[in-house]
Design a protein around this motif. Sequence first.
Motif, short mmCIF file in Angstrom:
data_model
loop_
_atom_site.label_atom_id
_atom_site.label_comp_id
_atom_site.label_asym_id
_atom_site.label_seq_id
_atom_site.Cartn_x
_atom_site.Cartn_y
_atom_site.Cartn_z
N MET A 1 117.07 -25.34 -49.62
CA MET A 1 115.81 -24.85 -49.12
C MET A 1 115.56 -24.77 -47.82
SD MET A 1 112.82 -24.18 -50.51
CE MET A 1 113.63 -24.14 -52.10
N ALA A 2 116.29 -25.50 -47.11
CA ALA A 2 115.86 -25.31 -45.72
C ALA A 2 116.55 -24.13 -45.17
CB ALA A 2 116.48 -26.43 -45.03
N LEU A 3 117.40 -23.52 -45.86
CA LEU A 3 118.22 -22.53 -45.29
C LEU A 3 117.14 -21.22 -45.55
CD1 LEU A 3 120.63 -20.80 -44.41
CD2 LEU A 3 121.09 -20.30 -46.73
N GLN A 4 116.35 -21.15 -46.61
CA GLN A 4 115.32 -20.20 -46.94
C GLN A 4 114.30 -20.28 -45.87
OE1 GLN A 4 116.91 -21.62 -49.45
NE2 GLN A 4 117.78 -19.80 -50.25
N LEU A 5 113.65 -21.70 -45.53
CA LEU A 5 112.75 -21.70 -44.62
C LEU A 5 113.12 -21.56 -43.18
CD1 LEU A 5 111.18 -25.04 -46.29
CD2 LEU A 5 110.18 -22.87 -46.28
N LEU A 6 114.09 -22.04 -42.95
CA LEU A 6 114.56 -21.76 -41.27
C LEU A 6 115.32 -20.34 -41.11
CD1 LEU A 6 116.06 -25.27 -40.60
CD2 LEU A 6 114.10 -24.30 -39.75
N HIS A 7 115.97 -19.86 -41.85
CA HIS A 7 116.78 -18.69 -41.90
C HIS A 7 116.68 -17.66 -43.13
CE1 HIS A 7 118.60 -20.92 -38.46
NE2 HIS A 7 118.84 -21.70 -39.64
N PRO A 8 115.31 -17.02 -43.11
CA PRO A 8 115.13 -16.33 -44.44
C PRO A 8 115.91 -15.07 -44.13
CG PRO A 8 113.26 -16.37 -42.75
CD PRO A 8 114.28 -17.42 -42.46
N GLY A 9 116.29 -14.41 -43.24
CA GLY A 9 116.81 -13.45 -43.13
C GLY A 9 118.37 -13.41 -43.41
N ALA A 10 119.08 -14.61 -42.74
CA ALA A 10 120.51 -14.89 -43.27
C ALA A 10 120.50 -15.12 -44.79
CB ALA A 10 121.09 -15.76 -42.45
N GLU B 1 108.65 -32.90 -52.95
CA GLU B 1 110.03 -32.68 -52.43
C GLU B 1 109.96 -31.61 -51.36
OE1 GLU B 1 112.68 -34.60 -52.43
OE2 GLU B 1 111.91 -36.06 -53.57
N LEU B 2 109.39 -30.49 -51.76
CA LEU B 2 109.14 -29.34 -50.89
C LEU B 2 108.52 -29.59 -49.67
CD1 LEU B 2 109.10 -26.44 -53.75
CD2 LEU B 2 111.05 -26.70 -52.10
N ASP B 3 107.27 -30.20 -49.90
CA ASP B 3 106.58 -30.64 -48.83
C ASP B 3 107.24 -31.45 -47.78
OD1 ASP B 3 104.30 -29.27 -49.68
OD2 ASP B 3 103.44 -31.18 -50.79
N GLN B 4 108.05 -32.40 -48.27
CA GLN B 4 108.78 -33.25 -47.26
C GLN B 4 109.86 -32.44 -46.60
OE1 GLN B 4 108.22 -36.15 -46.83
NE2 GLN B 4 110.18 -36.53 -45.31
N VAL B 5 110.46 -31.68 -47.13
CA VAL B 5 111.50 -30.68 -46.65
C VAL B 5 110.80 -29.69 -45.62
CG1 VAL B 5 113.10 -28.83 -46.92
CG2 VAL B 5 113.22 -30.58 -48.49
N PHE B 6 109.53 -29.36 -45.96
CA PHE B 6 108.81 -28.46 -44.95
C PHE B 6 108.47 -29.21 -43.74
CE2 PHE B 6 104.83 -26.18 -43.68
CZ PHE B 6 105.49 -24.99 -43.39
N ARG B 7 107.90 -30.60 -43.91
CA ARG B 7 107.42 -31.41 -42.69
C ARG B 7 108.59 -31.81 -41.93
NH1 ARG B 7 105.40 -33.49 -46.71
NH2 ARG B 7 104.30 -34.98 -47.35
N LEU B 8 109.71 -32.18 -42.52
CA LEU B 8 110.98 -32.37 -41.80
C LEU B 8 111.25 -31.12 -40.79
CD1 LEU B 8 113.12 -34.49 -44.35
CD2 LEU B 8 112.05 -35.27 -42.22
N ILE B 9 111.22 -29.86 -41.38
CA ILE B 9 111.55 -28.68 -40.52
C ILE B 9 110.56 -28.51 -39.53
CG2 ILE B 9 111.87 -26.42 -40.76
CD1 ILE B 9 113.11 -26.64 -43.53
N GLU B 10 109.34 -28.51 -39.84
CA GLU B 10 108.05 -28.61 -38.90
C GLU B 10 108.55 -29.55 -37.72
OE1 GLU B 10 104.47 -28.90 -40.98
OE2 GLU B 10 104.21 -26.79 -40.51
N GLN B 11 108.84 -30.87 -37.93
CA GLN B 11 109.14 -31.73 -37.01
C GLN B 11 110.13 -31.78 -36.22
OE1 GLN B 11 109.42 -35.45 -39.31
NE2 GLN B 11 107.11 -35.76 -39.66
N SER B 12 111.33 -31.14 -36.65
CA SER B 12 112.44 -30.70 -36.12
C SER B 12 112.32 -29.42 -35.04
CB SER B 12 113.50 -30.21 -37.07
OG SER B 12 114.77 -29.78 -36.32
N GLN B 13 111.47 -28.50 -35.54
CA GLN B 13 111.14 -27.40 -34.62
C GLN B 13 110.22 -27.67 -33.62
OE1 GLN B 13 109.51 -24.71 -37.75
NE2 GLN B 13 111.41 -23.66 -37.91
#
Length: 138
Positions: free
Chosen positions: A1-10, A108-120
């Motif tokens: 899931m993180a791949l689609q959110l962080l790197h949609p092109g790849a 679960e998707l919300d949690q992944v999204f929040r973690l990615i936002e925090q990382s960014q």
Amino acid sequence: MALQLLHPGAASIDCSDCAKWLYDLKTGKRQTVRTGASRQEVPQPRPSGVPTPCSSCPKQNPQHAERLKLTDKNWRTYQLWRRARATHFHCVPDRLKSDPILARNFAELDQVFRLIEQSQQLQILQLAAISPPKGYVR
């Protein structure tokens, strides 16, 4: 899931297709060249001897990419979650609004999204600390 959110092109590029054609990993689009008298743009084949960009791709290699691939059911859930967030959950059919499995998956998707936002955000703060804007005085 993180791949689609962080790197949609790849994430949108099939590895076997990448072995045949040159791609822009950021956009997920094939690179093109102008050919012939009409100067029409056509996809750029990967020249023989030119390695695939696995070392700079977030999927790393075709075997790892397979493990990252979402099932069709998970992909549909992800797409519904994106539409739901965009419409403040108005697009979720009434019959699904009280579904406990969907609620758990969305959480679960919300949690992944929040973690990615925090990382960014952390990366942005670290970059700002390394190179403050011009004219900035500490």
